[in-house]
Scaffold this motif. Structure first.
Motif, PDB file in Angstrom:
ATOM      1  N   PRO A 256       0.831  -1.210   0.000  1.00 53.02           N
ATOM      2  CA  PRO A 256       0.000   0.000   0.000  1.00 53.02           C
ATOM      3  C   PRO A 256       0.861   1.255   0.000  1.00 53.02           C
ATOM      4  CG  PRO A 256      -0.043  -1.091   2.138  1.00 53.02           C
ATOM      5  CD  PRO A 256       0.630  -2.028   1.203  1.00 53.02           C
ATOM      6  N   ALA A 257       0.519   2.189  -0.867  1.00 49.75           N
ATOM      7  CA  ALA A 257       1.319   3.415  -1.019  1.00 49.75           C
ATOM      8  C   ALA A 257       1.255   4.257   0.252  1.00 49.75           C
ATOM      9  CB  ALA A 257       0.813   4.221  -2.216  1.00 49.75           C
ATOM     10  N   GLY A 258       2.415   4.786   0.648  1.00 48.82           N
ATOM     11  CA  GLY A 258       2.472   5.715   1.768  1.00 48.82           C
ATOM     12  C   GLY A 258       2.277   5.097   3.135  1.00 48.82           C
ATOM     13  N   VAL A 259       2.342   3.771   3.220  1.00 50.72           N
ATOM     14  CA  VAL A 259       2.161   3.094   4.508  1.00 50.72           C
ATOM     15  C   VAL A 259       3.540   2.678   5.032  1.00 50.72           C
ATOM     16  CG1 VAL A 259       1.135   1.131   5.712  1.00 50.72           C
ATOM     17  CG2 VAL A 259      -0.131   2.276   3.885  1.00 50.72           C
ATOM     18  N   ALA A 260       3.899   3.142   6.211  1.00 51.21           N
ATOM     19  CA  ALA A 260       5.214   2.867   6.787  1.00 51.21           C
ATOM     20  C   ALA A 260       5.351   1.383   7.140  1.00 51.21           C
ATOM     21  CB  ALA A 260       5.419   3.721   8.037  1.00 51.21           C
ATOM     22  N   PRO A 261       6.598   0.866   7.154  1.00 50.78           N
ATOM     23  CA  PRO A 261       6.802  -0.555   7.456  1.00 50.78           C
ATOM     24  C   PRO A 261       6.172  -1.003   8.777  1.00 50.78           C
ATOM     25  CG  PRO A 261       8.825   0.401   6.594  1.00 50.78           C
ATOM     26  CD  PRO A 261       7.858   1.525   6.780  1.00 50.78           C
ATOM     27  N   MET A 262       6.286  -0.209   9.833  1.00 56.01           N
ATOM     28  CA  MET A 262       5.702  -0.616  11.114  1.00 56.01           C
ATOM     29  C   MET A 262       4.180  -0.609  11.069  1.00 56.01           C
ATOM     30  SD  MET A 262       7.882  -1.707  13.216  1.00 56.01           S
ATOM     31  CE  MET A 262       6.907  -1.748  14.719  1.00 56.01           C
ATOM     32  N   GLN A 263       3.605   0.257  10.218  1.00 54.66           N
ATOM     33  CA  GLN A 263       2.153   0.262  10.059  1.00 54.66           C
ATOM     34  C   GLN A 263       1.699  -1.001   9.337  1.00 54.66           C
ATOM     35  OE1 GLN A 263      -0.231   2.824  11.166  1.00 54.66           O
ATOM     36  NE2 GLN A 263      -1.357   0.897  10.884  1.00 54.66           N
ATOM     37  N   ARG A 264       2.470  -1.425   8.342  1.00 53.01           N
ATOM     38  CA  ARG A 264       2.151  -2.683   7.644  1.00 53.01           C
ATOM     39  C   ARG A 264       2.189  -3.848   8.624  1.00 53.01           C
ATOM     40  NH1 ARG A 264       6.135  -3.770   2.983  1.00 53.01           N
ATOM     41  NH2 ARG A 264       4.670  -5.342   2.267  1.00 53.01           N
ATOM     42  N   LEU A 265       3.233  -3.867   9.453  1.00 50.46           N
ATOM     43  CA  LEU A 265       3.353  -4.941  10.443  1.00 50.46           C
ATOM     44  C   LEU A 265       2.164  -4.906  11.398  1.00 50.46           C
ATOM     45  CD1 LEU A 265       4.932  -7.191  11.898  1.00 50.46           C
ATOM     46  CD2 LEU A 265       6.112  -5.384  13.181  1.00 50.46           C
ATOM     47  N   SER A 266       1.794  -3.737  11.859  1.00 49.03           N
ATOM     48  CA  SER A 266       0.659  -3.596  12.765  1.00 49.03           C
ATOM     49  C   SER A 266      -0.621  -4.106  12.112  1.00 49.03           C
ATOM     50  CB  SER A 266       0.496  -2.124  13.164  1.00 49.03           C
ATOM     51  OG  SER A 266      -0.689  -1.936  13.933  1.00 49.03           O
ATOM     52  N   ASP A 267      -0.850  -3.716  10.865  1.00 47.17           N
ATOM     53  CA  ASP A 267      -2.053  -4.162  10.141  1.00 47.17           C
ATOM     54  C   ASP A 267      -2.059  -5.678   9.989  1.00 47.17           C
ATOM     55  OD1 ASP A 267      -2.767  -1.521   9.905  1.00 47.17           O
ATOM     56  OD2 ASP A 267      -2.188  -1.341   7.788  1.00 47.17           O
ATOM     57  N   LEU A 268      -0.896  -6.238   9.640  1.00 54.28           N
ATOM     58  CA  LEU A 268      -0.809  -7.684   9.437  1.00 54.28           C
ATOM     59  C   LEU A 268      -1.150  -8.439  10.717  1.00 54.28           C
ATOM     60  CD1 LEU A 268      -0.023 -10.215   7.810  1.00 54.28           C
ATOM     61  CD2 LEU A 268       2.346  -9.825   8.516  1.00 54.28           C
ATOM     62  N   LEU A 269      -0.562  -8.044  11.824  1.00 52.33           N
ATOM     63  CA  LEU A 269      -0.783  -8.764  13.072  1.00 52.33           C
ATOM     64  C   LEU A 269      -2.204  -8.568  13.590  1.00 52.33           C
ATOM     65  CD1 LEU A 269       2.632  -8.115  14.878  1.00 52.33           C
ATOM     66  CD2 LEU A 269       1.904 -10.146  13.603  1.00 52.33           C
ATOM     67  N   TYR A 270      -2.718  -7.356  13.470  1.00 56.29           N
ATOM     68  CA  TYR A 270      -4.055  -7.092  13.991  1.00 56.29           C
ATOM     69  C   TYR A 270      -5.121  -7.853  13.200  1.00 56.29           C
ATOM     70  CZ  TYR A 270      -8.358  -4.664  15.224  1.00 56.29           C
ATOM     71  OH  TYR A 270      -9.637  -4.376  15.624  1.00 56.29           O
ATOM     72  N   TYR A 271      -5.078  -7.759  11.872  1.00 56.10           N
ATOM     73  CA  TYR A 271      -6.127  -8.388  11.074  1.00 56.10           C
ATOM     74  C   TYR A 271      -5.947  -9.896  10.941  1.00 56.10           C
ATOM     75  CZ  TYR A 271      -8.080  -3.859   9.955  1.00 56.10           C
ATOM     76  OH  TYR A 271      -8.685  -2.618  10.055  1.00 56.10           O
ATOM     77  N   SER A 272      -4.793 -10.414  11.358  1.00 56.28           N
ATOM     78  CA  SER A 272      -4.583 -11.861  11.370  1.00 56.28           C
ATOM     79  C   SER A 272      -4.865 -12.472  12.736  1.00 56.28           C
ATOM     80  CB  SER A 272      -3.139 -12.184  10.966  1.00 56.28           C
ATOM     81  OG  SER A 272      -2.853 -11.722   9.669  1.00 56.28           O
TER      82      SER A 272
END
Length: 365
Positions: A183-199
Protein backbone atom coordinates in the motif's frame (compact mmCIF):
# COMPACT_ATOMS: atom_id res chain seq x y z
CA UNK A 1 -16.12 -66.76 14.89
CA UNK A 2 -12.44 -66.05 15.51
CA UNK A 3 -11.13 -63.63 18.11
CA UNK A 4 -8.17 -61.28 18.58
CA UNK A 5 -7.03 -58.73 21.13
CA UNK A 6 -8.67 -55.32 20.95
CA UNK A 7 -6.98 -52.38 19.31
CA UNK A 8 -4.68 -50.08 21.26
CA UNK A 9 -4.61 -51.77 24.64
CA UNK A 10 -3.74 -49.47 27.54
CA UNK A 11 -2.50 -50.09 31.06
CA UNK A 12 -3.39 -47.17 33.33
CA UNK A 13 -2.97 -46.44 37.02
CA UNK A 14 -6.18 -45.61 38.89
CA UNK A 15 -6.42 -45.29 42.66
CA UNK A 16 -3.08 -46.99 43.15
CA UNK A 17 -4.09 -50.00 41.01
CA UNK A 18 -3.05 -50.95 37.51
CA UNK A 19 -6.04 -51.43 35.21
CA UNK A 20 -6.37 -52.65 31.69
CA UNK A 21 -8.56 -51.17 28.96
CA UNK A 22 -8.55 -50.58 25.21
CA UNK A 23 -8.92 -47.43 23.15
CA UNK A 24 -12.45 -48.46 22.16
CA UNK A 25 -13.64 -49.74 25.56
CA UNK A 26 -15.87 -47.69 27.84
CA UNK A 27 -15.08 -49.83 30.88
CA UNK A 28 -12.15 -51.37 32.73
CA UNK A 29 -11.23 -55.04 33.02
CA UNK A 30 -12.46 -56.05 36.47
CA UNK A 31 -9.92 -58.42 37.92
CA UNK A 32 -6.35 -58.74 39.04
CA UNK A 33 -3.96 -57.57 36.36
CA UNK A 34 -1.88 -60.74 36.07
CA UNK A 35 1.27 -60.26 33.94
CA UNK A 36 0.52 -63.62 32.33
CA UNK A 37 -2.82 -62.25 31.15
CA UNK A 38 -1.07 -59.30 29.53
CA UNK A 39 1.37 -61.73 27.88
CA UNK A 40 -1.55 -63.77 26.57
CA UNK A 41 -3.15 -60.72 25.01
CA UNK A 42 0.16 -59.76 23.42
CA UNK A 43 0.15 -63.15 21.65
CA UNK A 44 -3.43 -62.69 20.44
CA UNK A 45 -2.51 -60.22 17.70
CA UNK A 46 -3.95 -62.33 14.86
CA UNK A 47 -7.41 -63.79 14.39
CA UNK A 48 -7.51 -67.07 16.35
CA UNK A 49 -10.14 -69.72 17.03
CA UNK A 50 -11.46 -69.41 20.62
CA UNK A 51 -10.56 -73.02 21.43
CA UNK A 52 -6.99 -72.48 20.28
CA UNK A 53 -6.75 -69.25 22.28
CA UNK A 54 -8.13 -71.03 25.38
CA UNK A 55 -5.51 -73.77 25.04
CA UNK A 56 -2.78 -71.10 24.96
CA UNK A 57 -4.20 -69.26 27.97
CA UNK A 58 -4.67 -72.47 29.97
CA UNK A 59 -1.03 -73.43 29.39
CA UNK A 60 0.26 -69.98 30.33
CA UNK A 61 -1.79 -69.51 33.50
CA UNK A 62 -2.17 -73.13 34.63
CA UNK A 63 -5.96 -73.40 34.53
CA UNK A 64 -8.41 -75.77 32.87
CA UNK A 65 -9.54 -75.33 29.27
CA UNK A 66 -13.09 -74.57 30.43
CA UNK A 67 -11.86 -71.98 32.91
CA UNK A 68 -9.74 -70.40 30.15
CA UNK A 69 -12.82 -70.11 27.89
CA UNK A 70 -14.69 -68.36 30.72
CA UNK A 71 -11.80 -65.92 31.18
CA UNK A 72 -11.76 -65.17 27.43
CA UNK A 73 -15.51 -64.46 27.60
CA UNK A 74 -14.86 -62.04 30.46
CA UNK A 75 -12.14 -60.34 28.40
CA UNK A 76 -14.60 -60.05 25.55
CA UNK A 77 -17.24 -58.43 27.77
CA UNK A 78 -14.58 -55.93 28.88
CA UNK A 79 -13.89 -55.23 25.17
CA UNK A 80 -10.28 -56.37 25.49
CA UNK A 81 -10.95 -59.23 23.07
CA UNK A 82 -12.90 -58.66 19.86
CA UNK A 83 -14.80 -60.89 17.46
CA UNK A 84 -14.07 -61.17 13.73
CA UNK A 85 -17.02 -59.05 12.63
CA UNK A 86 -16.93 -56.99 9.39
CA UNK A 87 -16.47 -53.81 11.44
CA UNK A 88 -13.51 -55.21 13.37
CA UNK A 89 -11.95 -56.70 10.23
CA UNK A 90 -12.01 -53.26 8.63
CA UNK A 91 -10.57 -51.68 11.78
CA UNK A 92 -7.78 -54.28 11.94
CA UNK A 93 -6.93 -53.65 8.30
CA UNK A 94 -6.77 -49.91 8.98
CA UNK A 95 -4.51 -50.53 11.98
CA UNK A 96 -2.13 -52.51 9.76
CA UNK A 97 -2.07 -49.80 7.07
CA UNK A 98 -1.54 -46.96 9.55
CA UNK A 99 1.13 -48.97 11.39
CA UNK A 100 3.05 -49.66 8.18
CA UNK A 101 3.08 -45.92 7.49
CA UNK A 102 4.52 -45.17 10.94
CA UNK A 103 1.17 -43.84 12.17
CA UNK A 104 0.56 -46.38 14.97
CA UNK A 105 0.24 -43.71 17.68
CA UNK A 106 -2.02 -41.61 15.44
CA UNK A 107 -4.21 -44.68 14.86
CA UNK A 108 -4.60 -45.15 18.62
CA UNK A 109 -5.67 -41.54 19.03
CA UNK A 110 -8.08 -41.76 16.08
CA UNK A 111 -9.72 -44.91 17.43
CA UNK A 112 -9.92 -43.57 20.99
CA UNK A 113 -11.42 -40.21 20.00
CA UNK A 114 -13.84 -41.83 17.57
CA UNK A 115 -15.04 -44.24 20.26
CA UNK A 116 -15.38 -41.63 23.00
CA UNK A 117 -18.91 -40.74 23.99
CA UNK A 118 -19.89 -37.30 22.84
CA UNK A 119 -22.86 -35.02 23.15
CA UNK A 120 -25.51 -35.12 20.45
CA UNK A 121 -26.04 -31.48 19.54
CA UNK A 122 -28.72 -32.33 16.97
CA UNK A 123 -31.41 -32.67 19.62
CA UNK A 124 -32.60 -30.54 22.49
CA UNK A 125 -31.44 -32.92 25.23
CA UNK A 126 -27.86 -32.80 23.97
CA UNK A 127 -27.90 -29.01 23.94
CA UNK A 128 -29.36 -28.92 27.46
CA UNK A 129 -26.69 -31.33 28.66
CA UNK A 130 -24.00 -29.12 27.15
CA UNK A 131 -25.35 -26.05 28.96
CA UNK A 132 -25.61 -28.05 32.19
CA UNK A 133 -22.00 -29.14 31.91
CA UNK A 134 -20.93 -25.53 31.37
CA UNK A 135 -22.80 -24.45 34.53
CA UNK A 136 -21.21 -27.33 36.45
CA UNK A 137 -17.76 -26.36 35.22
CA UNK A 138 -18.26 -22.78 36.40
CA UNK A 139 -19.45 -23.91 39.85
CA UNK A 140 -17.02 -26.73 40.57
CA UNK A 141 -14.14 -26.49 38.11
CA UNK A 142 -11.09 -24.26 38.08
CA UNK A 143 -11.50 -20.71 36.74
CA UNK A 144 -11.67 -20.35 32.98
CA UNK A 145 -8.24 -19.82 31.38
CA UNK A 146 -7.63 -16.31 30.12
CA UNK A 147 -8.35 -15.42 26.51
CA UNK A 148 -4.98 -13.67 26.58
CA UNK A 149 -1.47 -15.03 26.91
CA UNK A 150 0.38 -12.28 28.74
CA UNK A 151 4.13 -12.68 29.10
CA UNK A 152 4.31 -10.24 31.97
CA UNK A 153 8.06 -10.63 32.47
CA UNK A 154 8.64 -9.22 28.97
CA UNK A 155 7.79 -5.50 28.53
CA UNK A 156 5.64 -4.90 25.47
CA UNK A 157 6.68 -2.78 22.49
CA UNK A 158 3.61 -0.93 21.26
CA UNK A 159 2.55 -1.04 17.62
CA UNK A 160 0.85 1.70 15.61
CA UNK A 161 -2.94 1.62 15.72
CA UNK A 162 -4.18 -0.56 12.83
CA UNK A 163 -5.83 1.19 9.94
CA UNK A 164 -9.60 0.86 9.87
CA UNK A 165 -9.55 -0.75 6.42
CA UNK A 166 -6.97 -2.36 4.15
CA UNK A 167 -8.67 -0.96 1.02
CA UNK A 168 -8.16 -4.12 -1.04
CA UNK A 169 -10.96 -6.35 -2.29
CA UNK A 170 -10.84 -10.13 -2.19
CA UNK A 171 -10.67 -10.40 -5.97
CA UNK A 172 -7.40 -8.54 -6.13
CA UNK A 173 -5.89 -10.65 -3.36
CA UNK A 174 -6.86 -13.95 -4.95
CA UNK A 175 -5.88 -12.95 -8.50
CA UNK A 176 -2.40 -11.71 -7.68
CA UNK A 177 -1.32 -13.29 -4.43
CA UNK A 178 2.38 -13.02 -5.28
CA UNK A 179 2.29 -9.70 -7.10
CA UNK A 180 0.28 -7.43 -4.84
CA UNK A 181 1.84 -3.99 -4.50
CA UNK A 182 2.49 -2.71 -0.95
CA UNK A 183 0.00 0.00 0.00
CA UNK A 184 1.32 3.41 -1.02
CA UNK A 185 2.47 5.71 1.77
CA UNK A 186 2.16 3.09 4.51
CA UNK A 187 5.21 2.87 6.79
CA UNK A 188 6.80 -0.56 7.46
CA UNK A 189 5.70 -0.62 11.11
CA UNK A 190 2.15 0.26 10.06
CA UNK A 191 2.15 -2.68 7.64
CA UNK A 192 3.35 -4.94 10.44
CA UNK A 193 0.66 -3.60 12.77
CA UNK A 194 -2.05 -4.16 10.14
CA UNK A 195 -0.81 -7.68 9.44
CA UNK A 196 -0.78 -8.76 13.07
CA UNK A 197 -4.05 -7.09 13.99
CA UNK A 198 -6.13 -8.39 11.07
CA UNK A 199 -4.58 -11.86 11.37
CA UNK A 200 -4.48 -12.40 15.15
CA UNK A 201 -5.83 -9.31 16.92
CA UNK A 202 -8.99 -8.74 18.90
CA UNK A 203 -11.59 -7.02 16.75
CA UNK A 204 -14.29 -6.92 19.43
CA UNK A 205 -15.93 -8.88 22.22
CA UNK A 206 -19.21 -10.64 22.86
CA UNK A 207 -20.98 -12.04 25.89
CA UNK A 208 -22.45 -15.53 25.91
CA UNK A 209 -25.14 -16.56 28.43
CA UNK A 210 -23.13 -19.10 30.45
CA UNK A 211 -19.46 -18.73 29.60
CA UNK A 212 -19.32 -14.93 29.82
CA UNK A 213 -17.27 -12.52 27.74
CA UNK A 214 -15.28 -13.77 24.76
CA UNK A 215 -12.91 -12.08 22.36
CA UNK A 216 -13.74 -11.75 18.66
CA UNK A 217 -11.18 -12.06 15.87
CA UNK A 218 -11.22 -12.15 12.08
CA UNK A 219 -11.02 -15.97 12.02
CA UNK A 220 -13.80 -18.24 13.33
CA UNK A 221 -13.07 -20.41 16.37
CA UNK A 222 -15.05 -23.23 18.00
CA UNK A 223 -16.80 -21.92 21.10
CA UNK A 224 -15.07 -18.56 20.60
CA UNK A 225 -12.04 -20.00 22.41
CA UNK A 226 -9.34 -18.79 19.95
CA UNK A 227 -6.53 -21.05 21.25
CA UNK A 228 -3.98 -20.02 18.59
CA UNK A 229 -1.11 -17.74 19.64
CA UNK A 230 1.41 -16.03 17.35
CA UNK A 231 5.15 -15.57 17.90
CA UNK A 232 7.02 -13.36 15.43
CA UNK A 233 10.66 -13.43 14.33
CA UNK A 234 11.33 -10.06 12.68
CA UNK A 235 14.26 -9.70 10.31
CA UNK A 236 15.84 -6.34 9.61
CA UNK A 237 18.15 -6.07 6.60
CA UNK A 238 21.39 -8.05 7.09
CA UNK A 239 20.69 -8.71 10.77
CA UNK A 240 19.56 -11.42 13.15
CA UNK A 241 15.84 -11.95 13.67
CA UNK A 242 14.39 -10.69 16.96
CA UNK A 243 11.85 -13.00 18.62
CA UNK A 244 8.61 -11.66 20.15
CA UNK A 245 5.17 -12.81 21.21
CA UNK A 246 2.16 -10.93 19.80
CA UNK A 247 0.02 -9.62 22.66
CA UNK A 248 -3.66 -9.76 21.71
CA UNK A 249 -4.69 -7.82 24.80
CA UNK A 250 -2.41 -4.84 24.05
CA UNK A 251 -1.88 -5.14 20.29
CA UNK A 252 1.85 -5.08 20.97
CA UNK A 253 4.97 -7.19 20.64
CA UNK A 254 6.46 -8.74 23.77
CA UNK A 255 10.19 -9.23 23.03
CA UNK A 256 11.60 -12.50 24.35
CA UNK A 257 15.12 -11.10 24.40
CA UNK A 258 16.35 -13.63 21.86
CA UNK A 259 17.70 -13.46 18.32
CA UNK A 260 18.16 -16.10 15.64
CA UNK A 261 19.62 -16.12 12.15
CA UNK A 262 17.70 -16.92 8.99
CA UNK A 263 19.90 -20.01 8.76
CA UNK A 264 18.49 -21.16 12.12
CA UNK A 265 14.98 -20.60 10.78
CA UNK A 266 15.85 -22.55 7.62
CA UNK A 267 17.20 -25.46 9.66
CA UNK A 268 14.60 -25.68 12.42
CA UNK A 269 11.35 -24.27 11.00
CA UNK A 270 11.32 -24.19 7.20
CA UNK A 271 13.50 -27.31 6.84
CA UNK A 272 13.05 -26.82 3.07
CA UNK A 273 14.57 -23.36 2.52
CA UNK A 274 14.58 -23.90 -1.24
CA UNK A 275 10.80 -23.50 -1.17
CA UNK A 276 11.15 -19.76 -0.64
CA UNK A 277 13.65 -17.46 -2.34
CA UNK A 278 15.06 -14.25 -1.00
CA UNK A 279 15.33 -12.91 2.54
CA UNK A 280 12.43 -13.25 4.97
CA UNK A 281 10.65 -10.23 6.35
CA UNK A 282 9.40 -12.33 9.26
CA UNK A 283 8.63 -15.84 10.41
CA UNK A 284 5.40 -16.33 12.35
CA UNK A 285 5.16 -19.39 14.59
CA UNK A 286 1.71 -20.56 15.72
CA UNK A 287 1.12 -22.35 19.00
CA UNK A 288 -2.09 -23.57 20.61
CA UNK A 289 -3.17 -23.01 24.24
CA UNK A 290 -5.10 -26.27 24.52
CA UNK A 291 -6.64 -25.48 27.92
CA UNK A 292 -8.90 -22.83 26.40
CA UNK A 293 -10.74 -25.49 24.40
CA UNK A 294 -10.76 -27.96 27.29
CA UNK A 295 -12.65 -25.51 29.47
CA UNK A 296 -15.45 -25.14 26.94
CA UNK A 297 -15.60 -28.70 25.56
CA UNK A 298 -15.07 -31.62 27.91
CA UNK A 299 -14.88 -34.26 25.18
CA UNK A 300 -11.75 -35.88 23.77
CA UNK A 301 -13.14 -35.54 20.27
CA UNK A 302 -12.91 -31.76 20.45
CA UNK A 303 -9.12 -31.83 20.49
CA UNK A 304 -9.53 -31.65 16.72
CA UNK A 305 -10.71 -28.01 16.60
CA UNK A 306 -7.23 -26.95 17.75
CA UNK A 307 -6.04 -27.97 14.29
CA UNK A 308 -9.08 -26.42 12.59
CA UNK A 309 -8.35 -23.15 14.38
CA UNK A 310 -4.76 -23.07 13.12
CA UNK A 311 -5.95 -23.75 9.57
CA UNK A 312 -8.39 -20.84 9.72
CA UNK A 313 -5.74 -18.50 11.11
CA UNK A 314 -3.16 -19.49 8.48
CA UNK A 315 -5.52 -18.80 5.59
CA UNK A 316 -6.64 -15.49 7.11
CA UNK A 317 -3.00 -14.46 7.54
CA UNK A 318 -2.23 -15.43 3.95
CA UNK A 319 -5.02 -13.19 2.66
CA UNK A 320 -4.09 -10.26 4.90
CA UNK A 321 -0.40 -10.56 4.02
CA UNK A 322 -1.12 -10.66 0.29
CA UNK A 323 -3.27 -7.54 0.58
CA UNK A 324 -0.29 -5.75 2.17
CA UNK A 325 2.18 -6.69 -0.55
CA UNK A 326 3.72 -9.74 1.12
CA UNK A 327 3.94 -13.30 -0.13
CA UNK A 328 3.68 -16.22 2.27
CA UNK A 329 4.56 -19.88 2.70
CA UNK A 330 2.73 -21.81 5.42
CA UNK A 331 3.53 -25.23 6.82
CA UNK A 332 3.08 -27.52 9.81
CA UNK A 333 6.36 -29.45 10.06
CA UNK A 334 8.82 -27.76 12.38
CA UNK A 335 11.33 -29.03 14.93
CA UNK A 336 9.30 -28.86 18.13
CA UNK A 337 12.17 -29.25 20.59
CA UNK A 338 14.26 -26.45 19.13
CA UNK A 339 11.27 -24.14 18.64
CA UNK A 340 10.00 -24.73 22.18
CA UNK A 341 13.46 -23.98 23.58
CA UNK A 342 13.49 -20.72 21.60
CA UNK A 343 10.00 -19.58 22.60
CA UNK A 344 9.92 -21.00 26.11
CA UNK A 345 6.45 -22.46 25.54
CA UNK A 346 5.50 -25.76 27.28
CA UNK A 347 5.34 -28.34 24.49
CA UNK A 348 2.34 -30.28 25.80
CA UNK A 349 0.03 -27.53 27.05
CA UNK A 350 1.04 -25.01 24.35
CA UNK A 351 2.38 -27.05 21.40
CA UNK A 352 3.83 -25.53 18.25
CA UNK A 353 1.29 -26.12 15.47
CA UNK A 354 2.58 -24.43 12.32
CA UNK A 355 4.39 -21.50 10.75
CA UNK A 356 3.93 -18.75 8.18
CA UNK A 357 7.03 -17.46 6.38
CA UNK A 358 6.50 -13.88 5.16
CA UNK A 359 8.55 -11.88 2.66
CA UNK A 360 8.07 -9.09 0.16
CA UNK A 361 6.08 -10.09 -2.93
CA UNK A 362 8.11 -11.15 -5.97
CA UNK A 363 7.44 -8.13 -8.11
CA UNK A 364 8.36 -5.70 -5.34
CA UNK A 365 11.35 -7.34 -3.64
Amino acid sequence: MRIARAHALQIQSMGGELRLTSATARQWYKGKLDPRLVMFLSKLGKWTQPDSAATTLAGMVGISHERALEEISRLERAELVIRETPEMIALTKAQHIWGQAGWAAAFEYQVASDSAERLDYTNQSGQQQDVGLMHQQRRLGPPAPSHYLDLLHHPASSLPQPRSTLSVDYGEVFRAANDQQPPAGVAPMQRLSDLLYYSFGQTGSKRLPVSGTHVMKTSPSGGSRHPTEAYVILFAENSQGSVSHYSVRNHALEPLGKEVSQQWVDDHILEKPEWITGPLSMMIILTSVAERNMHRYRENFTYRPLHHDVGHVIETTNLVAHSLGYTTLAGYSLMDNAVSELLGNPRISEPSMGFIAVRESKSWS
